[in-house]
Design a protein around this motif. Sequence first.
Motif, short mmCIF file in Angstrom:
data_model
loop_
_atom_site.label_atom_id
_atom_site.label_comp_id
_atom_site.label_asym_id
_atom_site.label_seq_id
_atom_site.Cartn_x
_atom_site.Cartn_y
_atom_site.Cartn_z
N TYR A 115 -23.30 -7.77 -23.13
CA TYR A 115 -23.53 -8.86 -22.18
C TYR A 115 -24.68 -8.51 -21.24
N SER A 116 -25.45 -9.54 -20.91
CA SER A 116 -26.57 -9.35 -19.98
C SER A 116 -26.10 -9.29 -18.53
N GLY A 117 -24.93 -9.83 -18.26
CA GLY A 117 -24.39 -9.86 -16.91
C GLY A 117 -22.88 -9.76 -16.95
N ASN A 118 -22.25 -9.81 -15.78
CA ASN A 118 -20.80 -9.69 -15.70
C ASN A 118 -20.18 -10.84 -14.92
N LEU A 119 -20.80 -12.03 -15.00
CA LEU A 119 -20.31 -13.15 -14.20
C LEU A 119 -18.87 -13.53 -14.53
N GLY A 120 -18.46 -13.30 -15.78
CA GLY A 120 -17.09 -13.64 -16.17
C GLY A 120 -16.05 -12.77 -15.49
N GLN A 121 -16.46 -11.59 -15.04
CA GLN A 121 -15.54 -10.68 -14.36
C GLN A 121 -15.70 -10.75 -12.84
N VAL A 122 -16.94 -10.76 -12.39
CA VAL A 122 -17.18 -10.65 -10.95
C VAL A 122 -16.69 -11.89 -10.21
N ILE A 123 -16.58 -13.01 -10.90
CA ILE A 123 -16.11 -14.22 -10.22
C ILE A 123 -14.70 -14.03 -9.67
N TYR A 124 -13.89 -13.22 -10.36
CA TYR A 124 -12.53 -12.96 -9.85
C TYR A 124 -12.57 -12.01 -8.67
N ALA A 125 -13.48 -11.05 -8.69
CA ALA A 125 -13.60 -10.13 -7.56
C ALA A 125 -13.93 -10.89 -6.28
N ILE A 126 -14.66 -11.99 -6.44
CA ILE A 126 -15.04 -12.81 -5.28
C ILE A 126 -13.93 -13.80 -4.93
N ASN A 127 -13.53 -14.59 -5.91
CA ASN A 127 -12.56 -15.65 -5.64
C ASN A 127 -11.22 -15.12 -5.16
N CYS A 128 -10.80 -14.00 -5.72
CA CYS A 128 -9.47 -13.49 -5.37
C CYS A 128 -9.41 -12.91 -3.97
N LEU A 129 -10.55 -12.64 -3.36
CA LEU A 129 -10.56 -12.22 -1.97
C LEU A 129 -10.37 -13.40 -1.03
N ASP A 130 -10.59 -14.61 -1.55
CA ASP A 130 -10.39 -15.82 -0.75
C ASP A 130 -9.01 -16.43 -0.96
N ALA A 131 -8.29 -15.94 -1.97
CA ALA A 131 -7.04 -16.60 -2.38
C ALA A 131 -5.83 -15.74 -2.05
N SER A 132 -4.87 -16.34 -1.38
CA SER A 132 -3.64 -15.61 -1.05
C SER A 132 -2.54 -15.87 -2.08
N GLN A 133 -2.68 -16.94 -2.88
CA GLN A 133 -1.66 -17.28 -3.87
C GLN A 133 -1.71 -16.34 -5.07
N ARG A 134 -0.55 -15.94 -5.53
CA ARG A 134 -0.41 -15.14 -6.74
C ARG A 134 0.68 -15.80 -7.59
N LEU A 135 0.28 -16.67 -8.49
CA LEU A 135 1.22 -17.49 -9.24
C LEU A 135 1.83 -16.73 -10.41
N THR A 136 3.07 -17.05 -10.72
CA THR A 136 3.70 -16.51 -11.92
C THR A 136 3.37 -17.41 -13.10
N GLN A 137 3.71 -16.96 -14.30
CA GLN A 137 3.46 -17.75 -15.49
C GLN A 137 4.24 -19.07 -15.44
N SER A 138 5.49 -19.00 -15.03
CA SER A 138 6.31 -20.22 -14.98
C SER A 138 5.79 -21.20 -13.93
N GLN A 139 5.32 -20.69 -12.81
CA GLN A 139 4.75 -21.56 -11.78
C GLN A 139 3.48 -22.24 -12.29
N THR A 140 2.69 -21.51 -13.04
CA THR A 140 1.45 -22.08 -13.60
C THR A 140 1.78 -23.13 -14.64
N GLU A 141 2.71 -22.86 -15.50
CA GLU A 141 3.11 -23.84 -16.52
C GLU A 141 3.61 -25.13 -15.88
N ALA A 142 4.32 -25.00 -14.77
CA ALA A 142 4.84 -26.17 -14.08
C ALA A 142 3.73 -27.03 -13.48
N LEU A 143 2.55 -26.44 -13.27
CA LEU A 143 1.43 -27.17 -12.69
C LEU A 143 0.65 -27.98 -13.72
N ILE A 144 0.83 -27.69 -15.00
CA ILE A 144 -0.01 -28.31 -16.03
C ILE A 144 0.02 -29.83 -15.99
#
Length: 254
Positions: A115-144
């Motif tokens: 890969y020429s860059g790491n945007l697919g990974q670094v986006i989580y390093a950034i976004n997850c510092l802004d997000a306090s929610q940590r969803l479970t699999q069942s919670q995510t499925e319920a949101l679909i």
Amino acid sequence: VVDSSLGQATGFERAVEAYAKDCVKSSSCPLGTNLDAGLSKISAFLSQLDATPMKTSTGRPLTEGLAFYGIAVTLYDRTTWHYLTQGLEQAFKGDGTTLLLLSDAYFERKPDGSYSGNLGQVIYAINCLDASQRLTQSQTEALIPRFEKVSPVFGRALAWGAIGCTDWPIKPTHPQIKISADGAPPIVVIGTTRDPATPYEWAQSLAKQLSSGVLLTRVGDGHTAYGSGNDCITKAVDDYYVNDTVPKDGKVCT
């Protein structure tokens, strides 16, 4: 996390609808000639890939996730819509090669697998510092269903994106909060009405949130506004930076 993902679902659905509206005007559109039927065809195609990934000439299969990004990347710029048409036309005939190549372009994946860059990974390093929610699999499925209501085409894929921070090892110390920037000079916030990745509503909200926010609107397709070729946006931004001339709040560039 949920609100951000729902916002993107809104933006990407609006963008794919704009593409489809343009496509169905042509007799050669792979979606046919009916907008709703064409969007349903994309949805059915993605669901089919979830069950059975598609062959490509590379030897790597086209999965639902890869197809999503292959479609999404073309919505960032109206000038790349024709690549989406080519990709869908090929895929509907059973060959996912072009959509896979488009997905690789999104993530800057080279033919040798590096890969020429790491945007697919670094986006989580950034976004997850802004997000306090940590969803479970069942919670995510319920949101679909909620996501699919907002975006029949991309809702399921983007709903699963909300789980991206669940196992991120670093907890946020300063979750995203509203910022008014009291006392700051005029801050120009630019939004594009059919931006897929940063939907227009976000620009409206930020401009309203800032005490000195000034909203500048580009009516059009694609991600971002400055550099899009819109002379009105270019002049307003250049005047702001070069001449300290603040555009009128609510100015609209078509």
